[in-house]
Scaffold this active site. Structure first.
Site, PDB file in Angstrom:
ATOM      1  N   TYR A  46      -9.064 -23.438 -14.833  1.00 19.09           N
ATOM      2  CA  TYR A  46      -8.833 -22.489 -13.744  1.00 19.09           C
ATOM      3  C   TYR A  46      -8.897 -21.055 -14.271  1.00 19.09           C
ATOM      4  O   TYR A  46      -9.585 -20.199 -13.727  1.00 19.09           O
ATOM      5  CB  TYR A  46      -7.454 -22.741 -13.104  1.00 19.09           C
ATOM      6  CG  TYR A  46      -7.180 -21.830 -11.924  1.00 19.09           C
ATOM      7  CD1 TYR A  46      -7.435 -22.259 -10.626  1.00 19.09           C
ATOM      8  CD2 TYR A  46      -6.678 -20.541 -12.108  1.00 19.09           C
ATOM      9  CE1 TYR A  46      -7.214 -21.417  -9.546  1.00 19.09           C
ATOM     10  CE2 TYR A  46      -6.454 -19.695 -11.035  1.00 19.09           C
ATOM     11  CZ  TYR A  46      -6.711 -20.140  -9.758  1.00 19.09           C
ATOM     12  OH  TYR A  46      -6.499 -19.311  -8.688  1.00 19.09           O
ATOM     13  N   GLU A 122       9.311 -13.248 -25.162  1.00 13.28           N
ATOM     14  CA  GLU A 122       9.985 -14.457 -24.665  1.00 13.28           C
ATOM     15  C   GLU A 122       8.993 -15.607 -24.586  1.00 13.28           C
ATOM     16  O   GLU A 122       7.788 -15.377 -24.490  1.00 13.28           O
ATOM     17  CB  GLU A 122      10.550 -14.197 -23.253  1.00 13.28           C
ATOM     18  CG  GLU A 122      11.521 -13.039 -23.203  1.00 13.28           C
ATOM     19  CD  GLU A 122      11.897 -12.641 -21.767  1.00 13.28           C
ATOM     20  OE1 GLU A 122      11.633 -13.423 -20.834  1.00 13.28           O
ATOM     21  OE2 GLU A 122      12.443 -11.536 -21.612  1.00 13.28           O
ATOM     22  N   LYS A 124       7.023 -18.434 -22.638  1.00 18.87           N
ATOM     23  CA  LYS A 124       6.590 -18.615 -21.260  1.00 18.87           C
ATOM     24  C   LYS A 124       6.838 -20.073 -20.895  1.00 18.87           C
ATOM     25  O   LYS A 124       6.132 -20.976 -21.335  1.00 18.87           O
ATOM     26  CB  LYS A 124       5.112 -18.258 -21.115  1.00 18.87           C
ATOM     27  CG  LYS A 124       4.632 -18.256 -19.685  1.00 18.87           C
ATOM     28  CD  LYS A 124       3.288 -17.560 -19.624  1.00 18.87           C
ATOM     29  CE  LYS A 124       2.559 -17.683 -18.314  1.00 18.87           C
ATOM     30  NZ  LYS A 124       2.986 -18.606 -17.319  1.00 18.87           N
ATOM     31  N   ASP A 126       7.042 -23.482 -18.945  1.00 12.85           N
ATOM     32  CA  ASP A 126       6.116 -24.121 -18.009  1.00 12.85           C
ATOM     33  C   ASP A 126       6.887 -24.734 -16.840  1.00 12.85           C
ATOM     34  O   ASP A 126       7.139 -25.928 -16.785  1.00 12.85           O
ATOM     35  CB  ASP A 126       5.319 -25.196 -18.757  1.00 12.85           C
ATOM     36  CG  ASP A 126       4.115 -25.658 -17.970  1.00 12.85           C
ATOM     37  OD1 ASP A 126       3.803 -25.032 -16.938  1.00 12.85           O
ATOM     38  OD2 ASP A 126       3.482 -26.634 -18.396  1.00 12.85           O
ATOM     39  N   ARG A 145       9.059 -18.599  -5.224  1.00 11.58           N
ATOM     40  CA  ARG A 145       8.317 -17.362  -5.145  1.00 11.58           C
ATOM     41  C   ARG A 145       7.451 -17.323  -3.885  1.00 11.58           C
ATOM     42  O   ARG A 145       7.232 -16.267  -3.309  1.00 11.58           O
ATOM     43  CB  ARG A 145       7.446 -17.247  -6.398  1.00 11.58           C
ATOM     44  CG  ARG A 145       6.453 -16.158  -6.340  1.00 11.58           C
ATOM     45  CD  ARG A 145       6.086 -15.771  -7.754  1.00 11.58           C
ATOM     46  NE  ARG A 145       4.811 -15.107  -7.768  1.00 11.58           N
ATOM     47  CZ  ARG A 145       3.671 -15.710  -8.018  1.00 11.58           C
ATOM     48  NH1 ARG A 145       3.653 -16.996  -8.279  1.00 11.58           N
ATOM     49  NH2 ARG A 145       2.562 -15.034  -8.015  1.00 11.58           N
ATOM     50  N   GLU A 179      13.125 -19.193 -14.435  1.00 10.49           N
ATOM     51  CA  GLU A 179      12.200 -20.311 -14.364  1.00 10.49           C
ATOM     52  C   GLU A 179      12.958 -21.619 -14.242  1.00 10.49           C
ATOM     53  O   GLU A 179      13.863 -21.887 -15.023  1.00 10.49           O
ATOM     54  CB  GLU A 179      11.381 -20.320 -15.667  1.00 10.49           C
ATOM     55  CG  GLU A 179      10.106 -21.057 -15.593  1.00 10.49           C
ATOM     56  CD  GLU A 179       8.984 -20.253 -14.929  1.00 10.49           C
ATOM     57  OE1 GLU A 179       9.247 -19.115 -14.458  1.00 10.49           O
ATOM     58  OE2 GLU A 179       7.868 -20.782 -14.863  1.00 10.49           O
ATOM     59  N   TYR A 231      15.652 -14.923 -16.545  1.00 11.84           N
ATOM     60  CA  TYR A 231      15.127 -13.884 -17.438  1.00 11.84           C
ATOM     61  C   TYR A 231      15.005 -12.493 -16.821  1.00 11.84           C
ATOM     62  O   TYR A 231      14.603 -11.561 -17.493  1.00 11.84           O
ATOM     63  CB  TYR A 231      13.794 -14.310 -18.058  1.00 11.84           C
ATOM     64  CG  TYR A 231      12.783 -14.923 -17.094  1.00 11.84           C
ATOM     65  CD1 TYR A 231      12.251 -14.193 -16.033  1.00 11.84           C
ATOM     66  CD2 TYR A 231      12.356 -16.242 -17.268  1.00 11.84           C
ATOM     67  CE1 TYR A 231      11.327 -14.763 -15.168  1.00 11.84           C
ATOM     68  CE2 TYR A 231      11.429 -16.815 -16.401  1.00 11.84           C
ATOM     69  CZ  TYR A 231      10.916 -16.069 -15.352  1.00 11.84           C
ATOM     70  OH  TYR A 231      10.018 -16.633 -14.503  1.00 11.84           O
ATOM     71  N   LYS A 319      -1.489 -16.629 -23.250  1.00 12.41           N
ATOM     72  CA  LYS A 319      -1.540 -18.079 -23.023  1.00 12.41           C
ATOM     73  C   LYS A 319      -2.067 -18.776 -24.269  1.00 12.41           C
ATOM     74  O   LYS A 319      -3.084 -18.370 -24.839  1.00 12.41           O
ATOM     75  CB  LYS A 319      -2.463 -18.384 -21.843  1.00 12.41           C
ATOM     76  CG  LYS A 319      -1.954 -17.858 -20.511  1.00 12.41           C
ATOM     77  CD  LYS A 319      -1.350 -18.992 -19.684  1.00 12.41           C
ATOM     78  CE  LYS A 319      -1.320 -18.641 -18.214  1.00 12.41           C
ATOM     79  NZ  LYS A 319      -2.278 -19.372 -17.415  1.00 12.41           N
ATOM     80  N   CYS A 413     -23.111 -58.605 -23.354  1.00 12.16           N
ATOM     81  CA  CYS A 413     -21.662 -58.618 -23.202  1.00 12.16           C
ATOM     82  C   CYS A 413     -20.999 -58.966 -24.538  1.00 12.16           C
ATOM     83  O   CYS A 413     -21.343 -59.977 -25.155  1.00 12.16           O
ATOM     84  CB  CYS A 413     -21.259 -59.640 -22.149  1.00 12.16           C
ATOM     85  SG  CYS A 413     -19.478 -59.885 -22.062  1.00 12.16           S
ATOM     86  N   CYS A 416     -19.352 -62.638 -24.071  1.00 12.92           N
ATOM     87  CA  CYS A 416     -20.105 -63.880 -23.845  1.00 12.92           C
ATOM     88  C   CYS A 416     -21.573 -63.773 -24.221  1.00 12.92           C
ATOM     89  O   CYS A 416     -22.294 -64.776 -24.213  1.00 12.92           O
ATOM     90  CB  CYS A 416     -19.996 -64.304 -22.388  1.00 12.92           C
ATOM     91  SG  CYS A 416     -20.896 -63.209 -21.273  1.00 12.92           S
ATOM     92  N   CYS A 431     -21.157 -57.106 -16.867  1.00 13.60           N
ATOM     93  CA  CYS A 431     -21.542 -58.435 -17.289  1.00 13.60           C
ATOM     94  C   CYS A 431     -21.491 -59.282 -16.025  1.00 13.60           C
ATOM     95  O   CYS A 431     -20.446 -59.340 -15.370  1.00 13.60           O
ATOM     96  CB  CYS A 431     -20.556 -58.972 -18.329  1.00 13.60           C
ATOM     97  SG  CYS A 431     -20.777 -60.733 -18.623  1.00 13.60           S
ATOM     98  N   CYS A 436     -18.024 -65.699 -18.076  1.00 18.32           N
ATOM     99  CA  CYS A 436     -17.679 -64.864 -19.222  1.00 18.32           C
ATOM    100  C   CYS A 436     -16.185 -64.965 -19.517  1.00 18.32           C
ATOM    101  O   CYS A 436     -15.354 -64.687 -18.650  1.00 18.32           O
ATOM    102  CB  CYS A 436     -18.061 -63.411 -18.923  1.00 18.32           C
ATOM    103  SG  CYS A 436     -17.372 -62.230 -20.077  1.00 18.32           S
TER     104      CYS A 436
HETATM  105  S1  IVH Z   1       8.551 -12.621 -16.171  1.00 21.13           S
HETATM  106  C1  IVH Z   1       8.270 -13.849 -11.212  1.00 21.13           C
HETATM  107  N1  IVH Z   1       9.207 -14.259 -18.107  1.00 21.13           N
HETATM  108  O1  IVH Z   1       5.042 -17.291 -15.691  1.00 21.13           O
HETATM  109  C2  IVH Z   1       7.528 -13.242 -12.339  1.00 21.13           C
HETATM  110  N2  IVH Z   1       7.804 -15.084 -16.384  1.00 21.13           N
HETATM  111  O2  IVH Z   1       2.230 -16.735 -15.185  1.00 21.13           O
HETATM  112  C3  IVH Z   1       8.374 -13.195 -13.555  1.00 21.13           C
HETATM  113  N3  IVH Z   1       7.230 -17.456 -16.620  1.00 21.13           N
HETATM  114  O3  IVH Z   1       5.397 -16.458 -12.298  1.00 21.13           O
HETATM  115  C4  IVH Z   1       7.568 -12.763 -14.710  1.00 21.13           C
HETATM  116  N4  IVH Z   1       8.376 -17.815 -18.460  1.00 21.13           N
HETATM  117  O4  IVH Z   1       6.979 -18.242 -13.279  1.00 21.13           O
HETATM  118  C5  IVH Z   1       8.514 -14.107 -16.965  1.00 21.13           C
HETATM  119  N5  IVH Z   1       9.950 -15.596 -19.870  1.00 21.13           N
HETATM  120  C6  IVH Z   1       9.244 -15.452 -18.729  1.00 21.13           C
HETATM  121  C7  IVH Z   1       8.537 -16.517 -18.141  1.00 21.13           C
HETATM  122  C8  IVH Z   1       7.812 -16.285 -16.966  1.00 21.13           C
HETATM  123  C9  IVH Z   1       7.604 -18.347 -17.539  1.00 21.13           C
HETATM  124  C10 IVH Z   1       6.349 -17.751 -15.466  1.00 21.13           C
HETATM  125  C11 IVH Z   1       6.775 -17.158 -14.157  1.00 21.13           C
HETATM  126  C12 IVH Z   1       5.588 -16.353 -13.677  1.00 21.13           C
HETATM  127  C13 IVH Z   1       4.469 -16.983 -14.444  1.00 21.13           C
HETATM  128  C14 IVH Z   1       3.278 -16.064 -14.579  1.00 21.13           C
END
Ligand code: IVH
Length: 677
Positions: A46, A122, A124, A126, A145, A179, A231, A319, A413, A416, A431, A436
């Site tokens: 994506y 920080e 990120k 998932d 959101r 998150e 956060y 990323k 196959c 057999c 097959c 078989c």
């Molecule tokens: S700050 C609501 N800090 O990543 C926007 N985002 O790809 C807050 N995410 O929508 C941005 N860890 O859901 C922030 N330490 C972190 C995060 C974080 C995961 C997510 C968040 C955001 C998405 C953007």
């Protein structure tokens, strides 16, 4: 992926067309990801298409459309939840995929600032972003959101999460963001359970978390073991913090769960060290991460830098590249399915990949194997499709042995020796030898399975032994087995012998539809088998019928009719049916016919019924059947036309809806008395 040619070679018309195509594809992926919580491609696919679109639009600004995903914040609001408006919009975040791009981001900011910029770095997480509001220390509202401005009110679901405090340590009013995520262990357990129940597994923890929070029934969310890290402080009258790092400390003091890994970095070298550390150790974390986030640490500087339409200028996500591992292909195994389809699987030196040891990957079919040109002793790169299913991404040609030869796809196959063919336009190799041994093993397994003849205790392991010892050759032989013969099987003592013989014996009396399904006739599933059995009542009548009569049966079409004709025209099939009759397997329909059901004086006759929740005394299929035998129509969703809802444990949105529509609800515990009426 990537654009078809360098951007400077595009005409505006070509760019507009390419952009429109990308928008369409992205919209489909986005819908699958956000609305259905079931992505159809990996995130990086994506992301790459999105970047292609950005490239095109940047070169030809005139082709930008209002509905382009580049102009929107993302997500969507689902119906069913109360909507909430975010006073402070929840923006998304810019992202980069390489250290060079990260340096560009830093340089751009640094140009406007005299001193060296500090970043709070920080992980990120998932998961999915949530917004929480507290009044005088009490949790009053939680939301997703949504589209950034309007989100869904999921307060009840969020209240079930232990990591989200109901009461803060101080009676303050505050809005915070963070998150919500599903820990890896819960994710694995949930998917195992779903697969066992025949539900599709979630593709990744992010989708599992989103799917859980979007349950209208908070009980389901509660079961899902979610957690959350906060956060961001959005609004707070009593802000003492001047940096993002301090803001995290304030959040922790108030009782929020704050991810402990955040660090202030003073330059890009420190940032790089942070990234490398977590890229290497991410599998050890108990939650999934897909990158790191850099935030300008100084909150005053954040305000000064401000936002673009879509994203804050002061933060960026780096990323991680998709997780990959290299290994060597040692063998290609071909497995033969019940219908003779032959599937290649690469057998490789075991490697660690995204948290598990991987040694096998399906190559799906011979064409794919040929297209990827995978050869023995090739070094290949593996990734996990949808984060779970190991797949070969590509062959590392530079490491291919000098004397390597293309892999020769078998023409015979492996079980057999019969010639393999492509039927019609199929990609699959088949097959077509009905004798078989590998197919017979799969067929016997299917024959004995629960929805077919339901012979308890007759699994693949026993079947393999019966075949190896020459005790059975086809399904009719099962009914000739004796205790003496079974005694030859490995670890088979009196008790198991008796159990198996009893189960086989009991299956002789099954109604015709089980046998029809169990025979594994192409295109004849359990449902078609039942319709056919109900209509023709005997195997004899079905075999004697013509295409026209078969197609007159409700929902049975030409494909099934053709398949039955081919099947019953076969001499071996006719012999088999004769043998089944000889060994006294029932060849008639003993269930309730449609006409009988319609005349039933059951409580359920003529009613439209919906099933929901976990049932403990019946499987869904059994109960559905029983209700239909009593003249009920069983449908999938609750509407004004529903007469009765049968609710098992942990019933969710269907129960809520039925209550709202004041539809009578029967609990599973009371069901027997109704069925007896
Ligand atoms: S700050 C609501 N800090 O990543 C926007 N985002 O790809 C807050 N995410 O929508 C941005 N860890 O859901 C922030 N330490 C972190 C995060 C974080 C995961 C997510 C968040 C955001 C998405 C953007």
């Amino acid at each position: 992926m990537g654009l078809a040619k360098p951007i400077d070679q595009y005409t505006q018309t070509e760019a507009a067309a390419a952009a429109q195509e990308l928008r369409q594809t992205l919209a489909e992926y986005s819908e699958a990801y956000y609305t259905k919580d079931a992505p159809v491609v990996e995130d990086h696919v994506y992301d790459e298409l999105y970047r292609d679109l950005e490239t095109l639009e940047a070169a030809f600004p005139i082709i930008v459309t209002n509905d382009s995903p580049t102009q929107k914040v993302g997500d969507q609001v689902l119906p069913g939840f109360k909507k909430v408006t975010h006073e402070v919009p929840m923006l998304s975040m810019g992202d980069v995929f390489s250290e060079e791009e990260l340096a560009t981001f830093d340089n751009r900011l640094q140009k406007n600032v005299e001193h060296a910029i500090e970043y709070n770095v920080e992980l990120k997480i998932d998961g999915l972003a949530i917004d929480l509001i507290y009044e005088k220390g009490q949790f009053v509202r939680g939301a997703t959101r949504g589209n950034g401005t309007i989100g869904e009110d999921i307060t009840q679901n969020l209240k079930t999460i232990k990591a989200i405090p109901q009461t803060l340590t101080k009676p303050v009013s505050i809005e915070v963001r963070g998150e919500c995520y599903m820990p890896k262990a819960s994710f694995a357990a949930l998917n195992e359970k779903r697969e066992a129940e025949g539900q599709p597994p979630f593709a990744n923890p992010r989708n599992a978390a989103a799917g859980s929070l979007r349950q209208l029934d908070a009980k389901i969310a509660a079961e899902r073991n979610l957690s959350a890290f906060m956060y961001t402080i959005v609004t707070f009258d009593d802000v003492q913090a001047t940096t993002q790092y301090e803001a995290l400390e304030v959040l922790a003091e108030l009782g929020f769960n704050v991810n402990p890994t955040a660090e202030v970095c003073h330059n890009m070298t420190e940032v790089k060290t942070f990234i490398e550390r977590y890229q290497a150790t991410r599998d050890d974390l108990e939650y999934g991460i897909d990158g790191v986030v850099l935030k300008v640490n100084d909150l005053a500087l954040q305000r000064q830098l401000g936002n673009t339409v879509k994203v804050p200028r002061w933060e960026i996500a780096y990323k991680f590249p998709p997780e990959e591992a290299a290994t060597i292909v040692r063998d290609i195994e071909w497995t033969i399915g019940r219908t003779g389809v032959v599937t290649p699987t690469a057998v490789m030196d075991p490697v660690q990949l995204a948290g598990t040891t991987v040694a096998r990957a399906s190559l799906h079919n011979a064409d794919m194997l040929r297209d990827k040109d995978v050869r023995l002793l090739d070094t290949v790169l593996l990734h996990k499709a949808g984060d779970i299913i190991p797949e070969i991404s590509q062959v590392v040609l530079a490491k291919r042995p000098a004397d390597s030869q293309p892999y020769v796809i078998p023409t015979e196959c492996p079980s057999c020796g019969h010639e393999l063919v492509h039927l019609d336009e199929e990609v699959a190799l088949r097959c077509i030898n009905p004798m078989c041994p590998a197919q017979v093993k799969e067929q016997l397994t299917h024959f004995a399975s629960r929805n077919a003849m339901n012979i308890d205790g007759l699994g693949p392991r026993i079947i393999a032994q019966l075949l190896d010892q020459g005790l059975v050759h086809d399904v009719a032989d099962l009914y000739r087995l004796t205790a003496d013969q079974l005694a030859q099987l490995d670890k088979f003592k009196e008790k198991s012998i008796n159990n198996l013989l009893n189960a086989i014996e009991a299956s002789r009396q099954n109604s015709l539809e089980r046998l029809l399904f169990g025979l594994g006739i192409r295109h004849v599933g359990a449902k078609a088998a039942r319709l056919l059995a109900e209509h023709f009542l005997t195997m004899e009548a079905l075999m004697a019928s013509d295409q026209e009569e078969i197609m007159s049966v409700d929902t049975i079409g030409e494909t099934i009719a053709d398949s039955l004709a081919t099947y019953f025209a076969d001499d071996q099939v006719q012999t088999l049916i004769r043998e089944l009759a000889e060994v006294q397997v029932n060849l008639t329909y003993t269930g309730v016919t449609k006409a009988q059901a319609e005349n039933s004086d059951s409580y359920f006759n003529g009613k439209t019924v919906v099933l929901t929740g976990k049932l403990s005394q019946y499987t869904r299929g059994e109960l559905k059947q029983q209700l239909e035998d009593n003249g009920a129509k069983v449908t999938g969703s609750v509407s004004k036309k529903t007469d009765i809802l049968i609710a098992g444990e942990d019933a969710g949105s269907k129960l809520t809806k039925a209550q709202a529509l004041e539809i009578p609800i029967i609990n599973e515990a009371d069901l027997d008395s109704y069925l007896a009426q």
